[in-house]
Design a protein around this motif. Structure first.
Motif, PDB file in Angstrom:
ATOM      1  N   ILE A  67       0.865  -1.423  -0.026  1.00 41.67           N
ATOM      2  CA  ILE A  67      -0.057   0.015   0.109  1.00 41.67           C
ATOM      3  C   ILE A  67       0.930   1.271   0.114  1.00 41.67           C
ATOM      4  CG2 ILE A  67      -1.488   1.142   1.471  1.00 41.67           C
ATOM      5  CD1 ILE A  67      -2.979  -1.178   2.406  1.00 41.67           C
ATOM      6  N   GLY A  68       1.859   1.455   0.782  1.00 48.77           N
ATOM      7  CA  GLY A  68       2.702   2.425   0.845  1.00 48.77           C
ATOM      8  C   GLY A  68       3.243   2.632  -0.411  1.00 48.77           C
ATOM      9  N   ALA A  69       3.897   1.643  -1.051  1.00 48.33           N
ATOM     10  CA  ALA A  69       4.694   1.731  -2.283  1.00 48.33           C
ATOM     11  C   ALA A  69       3.736   2.368  -3.460  1.00 48.33           C
ATOM     12  CB  ALA A  69       5.341   0.737  -2.746  1.00 48.33           C
ATOM     13  N   THR A  70       2.529   1.832  -3.439  1.00 48.85           N
ATOM     14  CA  THR A  70       1.494   2.138  -4.319  1.00 48.85           C
ATOM     15  C   THR A  70       1.022   3.698  -4.102  1.00 48.85           C
ATOM     16  OG1 THR A  70       0.618  -0.218  -4.392  1.00 48.85           O
ATOM     17  CG2 THR A  70      -0.926   1.395  -5.233  1.00 48.85           C
ATOM     18  N   SER A  71       0.660   3.888  -2.795  1.00 50.25           N
ATOM     19  CA  SER A  71       0.243   5.352  -2.632  1.00 50.25           C
ATOM     20  C   SER A  71       1.284   6.192  -2.941  1.00 50.25           C
ATOM     21  CB  SER A  71       0.095   5.602  -1.288  1.00 50.25           C
ATOM     22  OG  SER A  71      -1.161   4.664  -0.996  1.00 50.25           O
ATOM     23  N   LEU A  72       2.442   6.040  -2.706  1.00 54.22           N
ATOM     24  CA  LEU A  72       3.467   6.841  -3.142  1.00 54.22           C
ATOM     25  C   LEU A  72       3.632   7.082  -4.698  1.00 54.22           C
ATOM     26  CD1 LEU A  72       5.912   8.541  -2.069  1.00 54.22           C
ATOM     27  CD2 LEU A  72       7.375   6.692  -2.195  1.00 54.22           C
ATOM     28  N   LEU A  73       3.445   6.084  -5.232  1.00 56.30           N
ATOM     29  CA  LEU A  73       3.679   6.149  -6.856  1.00 56.30           C
ATOM     30  C   LEU A  73       2.511   6.841  -7.193  1.00 56.30           C
ATOM     31  CD1 LEU A  73       4.798   5.770  -9.569  1.00 56.30           C
ATOM     32  CD2 LEU A  73       3.889   3.317  -9.473  1.00 56.30           C
ATOM     33  N   VAL A  74       1.145   6.366  -7.032  1.00 60.20           N
ATOM     34  CA  VAL A  74       0.073   6.806  -7.533  1.00 60.20           C
ATOM     35  C   VAL A  74      -0.513   8.260  -7.271  1.00 60.20           C
ATOM     36  CG1 VAL A  74      -2.646   6.666  -7.425  1.00 60.20           C
ATOM     37  CG2 VAL A  74      -1.138   4.303  -7.819  1.00 60.20           C
ATOM     38  N   ASN A  75      -0.167   8.559  -5.858  1.00 61.24           N
ATOM     39  CA  ASN A  75      -0.844   9.661  -5.394  1.00 61.24           C
ATOM     40  C   ASN A  75       0.283  11.016  -5.552  1.00 61.24           C
ATOM     41  OD1 ASN A  75      -3.159   8.865  -4.694  1.00 61.24           O
ATOM     42  ND2 ASN A  75      -2.508   8.078  -2.773  1.00 61.24           N
ATOM     43  N   GLN A  76       1.400  10.486  -5.948  1.00 62.48           N
ATOM     44  CA  GLN A  76       2.315  11.875  -6.206  1.00 62.48           C
ATOM     45  C   GLN A  76       2.737  11.931  -7.733  1.00 62.48           C
ATOM     46  OE1 GLN A  76       3.377  13.943  -3.590  1.00 62.48           O
ATOM     47  NE2 GLN A  76       1.866  12.914  -2.485  1.00 62.48           N
ATOM     48  N   PRO A  77       3.576  11.193  -8.244  1.00 65.49           N
ATOM     49  CA  PRO A  77       3.976  11.527  -9.421  1.00 65.49           C
ATOM     50  C   PRO A  77       2.963  11.290 -10.574  1.00 65.49           C
ATOM     51  CG  PRO A  77       5.112   9.442  -8.828  1.00 65.49           C
ATOM     52  CD  PRO A  77       4.410  10.064  -7.715  1.00 65.49           C
ATOM     53  N   LEU A  78       2.083  10.293 -10.213  1.00 66.03           N
ATOM     54  CA  LEU A  78       1.023   9.717 -11.406  1.00 66.03           C
ATOM     55  C   LEU A  78      -0.195  10.701 -11.580  1.00 66.03           C
ATOM     56  CD1 LEU A  78       0.947   5.892 -11.363  1.00 66.03           C
ATOM     57  CD2 LEU A  78       2.142   7.486 -13.174  1.00 66.03           C
ATOM     58  N   LYS A  79      -0.616  10.885 -10.491  1.00 71.47           N
ATOM     59  CA  LYS A  79      -1.539  12.145 -10.393  1.00 71.47           C
ATOM     60  C   LYS A  79      -1.071  13.546 -11.005  1.00 71.47           C
ATOM     61  CE  LYS A  79      -5.145  10.029  -7.270  1.00 71.47           C
ATOM     62  NZ  LYS A  79      -6.373  10.138  -7.783  1.00 71.47           N
ATOM     63  N   SER A 108      -8.339  12.760 -10.798  1.00 71.00           N
ATOM     64  CA  SER A 108      -9.168  11.554 -11.143  1.00 71.00           C
ATOM     65  C   SER A 108      -8.065  10.432 -11.315  1.00 71.00           C
ATOM     66  CB  SER A 108     -10.061  11.687 -11.901  1.00 71.00           C
ATOM     67  OG  SER A 108     -10.755  10.607 -12.078  1.00 71.00           O
ATOM     68  N   PHE A 109      -7.281  10.523 -12.159  1.00 68.60           N
ATOM     69  CA  PHE A 109      -6.475   9.549 -12.732  1.00 68.60           C
ATOM     70  C   PHE A 109      -4.845   9.335 -11.939  1.00 68.60           C
ATOM     71  CE2 PHE A 109      -3.365   7.550 -15.921  1.00 68.60           C
ATOM     72  CZ  PHE A 109      -4.521   6.546 -16.383  1.00 68.60           C
ATOM     73  N   PRO A 110      -4.722   7.979 -11.575  1.00 66.68           N
ATOM     74  CA  PRO A 110      -5.572   6.915 -11.588  1.00 66.68           C
ATOM     75  C   PRO A 110      -6.069   6.823 -10.027  1.00 66.68           C
ATOM     76  CG  PRO A 110      -3.197   6.304 -11.154  1.00 66.68           C
ATOM     77  CD  PRO A 110      -3.262   7.727 -11.629  1.00 66.68           C
ATOM     78  N   SER A 111      -7.008   5.900  -9.869  1.00 68.94           N
ATOM     79  CA  SER A 111      -7.673   5.767  -8.550  1.00 68.94           C
ATOM     80  C   SER A 111      -6.814   5.274  -7.593  1.00 68.94           C
ATOM     81  CB  SER A 111      -8.936   4.803  -8.765  1.00 68.94           C
ATOM     82  OG  SER A 111      -9.615   4.462  -7.535  1.00 68.94           O
ATOM     83  N   GLY A 112      -6.564   6.092  -6.472  1.00 72.32           N
ATOM     84  CA  GLY A 112      -5.782   5.703  -5.548  1.00 72.32           C
ATOM     85  C   GLY A 112      -6.433   4.550  -4.704  1.00 72.32           C
ATOM     86  N   HIS A 113      -7.717   4.780  -4.333  1.00 76.11           N
ATOM     87  CA  HIS A 113      -8.417   3.822  -3.630  1.00 76.11           C
ATOM     88  C   HIS A 113      -8.351   2.254  -4.109  1.00 76.11           C
ATOM     89  CE1 HIS A 113     -10.403   7.204  -1.725  1.00 76.11           C
ATOM     90  NE2 HIS A 113     -10.998   6.453  -0.809  1.00 76.11           N
ATOM     91  N   SER A 114      -8.550   2.336  -5.640  1.00 78.61           N
ATOM     92  CA  SER A 114      -8.469   0.989  -5.955  1.00 78.61           C
ATOM     93  C   SER A 114      -7.136   0.487  -6.053  1.00 78.61           C
ATOM     94  CB  SER A 114      -9.171   1.169  -7.554  1.00 78.61           C
ATOM     95  OG  SER A 114     -10.313   1.763  -7.626  1.00 78.61           O
TER      96      SER A 114
END
Length: 184
Positions: A67-79, A108-114
């Motif tokens: 979760i930590g690695a995913t959140s870091l990737l999705v919620n920072q650089p990707l969004k 919106s992109f990508p979904s952090g929850h998902s």
């Protein structure tokens, strides 16, 4: 090609908005809200630590790491890289108000929850196969709820799930490798 994908994405969003299943409105709204800040996954990890053995504790740590690695990737650089992707206009696209949750302020992109749901479900499910099906079912409910409540387009969820699943798979493989090394 991209405009065509956007058309299909919007059409699928509108098809979900038109679904008339009032008995799902409250449960999916609650599931979407409850998944804020990865609460279901933290609670599951806590239960594994409290009531399980070494294997369950290892799975819990792996799931939280995923979760930590995913959140870091999705919620920072990707969004940030996809800053032109705004949230759906759920009123204009026909999502019934009874389904609405608080609209996030992030892109919106990508979904952090998902992404977080998939990361936890895949990593823990790989290490604890008996939990694979219930965790994936729970993650699927969270992912679908994000479209159903009108806060994400289907492609946001699909990409989030894909990223989370890949990171979850990698986290589980690393945990398995590390455990094998420690045993030798």
């Amino acid at each position: 090609m991209i405009p065509r994908l956007k058309e299909h994405d919007r059409a699928l969003f509108e098809a979900v908005a038109r679904l008339s299943v009032p008995s799902l409105d409250a449960p999916l709204r609650r599931a979407s809200d409850f998944a804020d800040f990865s609460k279901p996954w933290f609670l599951t990890a806590g239960a594994l630590v409290l009531f399980g053995g070494a294997r369950e504790r290892r799975a819990a740590v792996t799931g939280l790491s995923a979760i930590g690695a995913t959140s870091l990737l999705v919620n920072q650089p990707l969004k940030r890289l996809t800053s032109e992707r705004s949230r759906p206009d759920r009123a204009a696209l026909g999502v019934p108000v009874e389904r609405w949750v608080k609209m996030p302020t992030s892109r919106s992109f990508p979904s952090g929850h998902s992404a977080s749901a998939a990361a936890f479900a895949v990593s823990v499910g790989r290490l604890l196969p008996a939990l694979r099906l219930p965790l994936r079912a729970a993650a699927s409910v969270v992912a679908f709820s994000r479209v159903y409540t009108g806060v994400h387009y289907p492609s946001d969820v699909l990409v989030g799930v894909t990223i989370g699943a890949l990171i979850g798979h990698l986290a589980a493989r690393l945990a398995e490798r590390r455990h094998r090394v420690r045993q030798h």
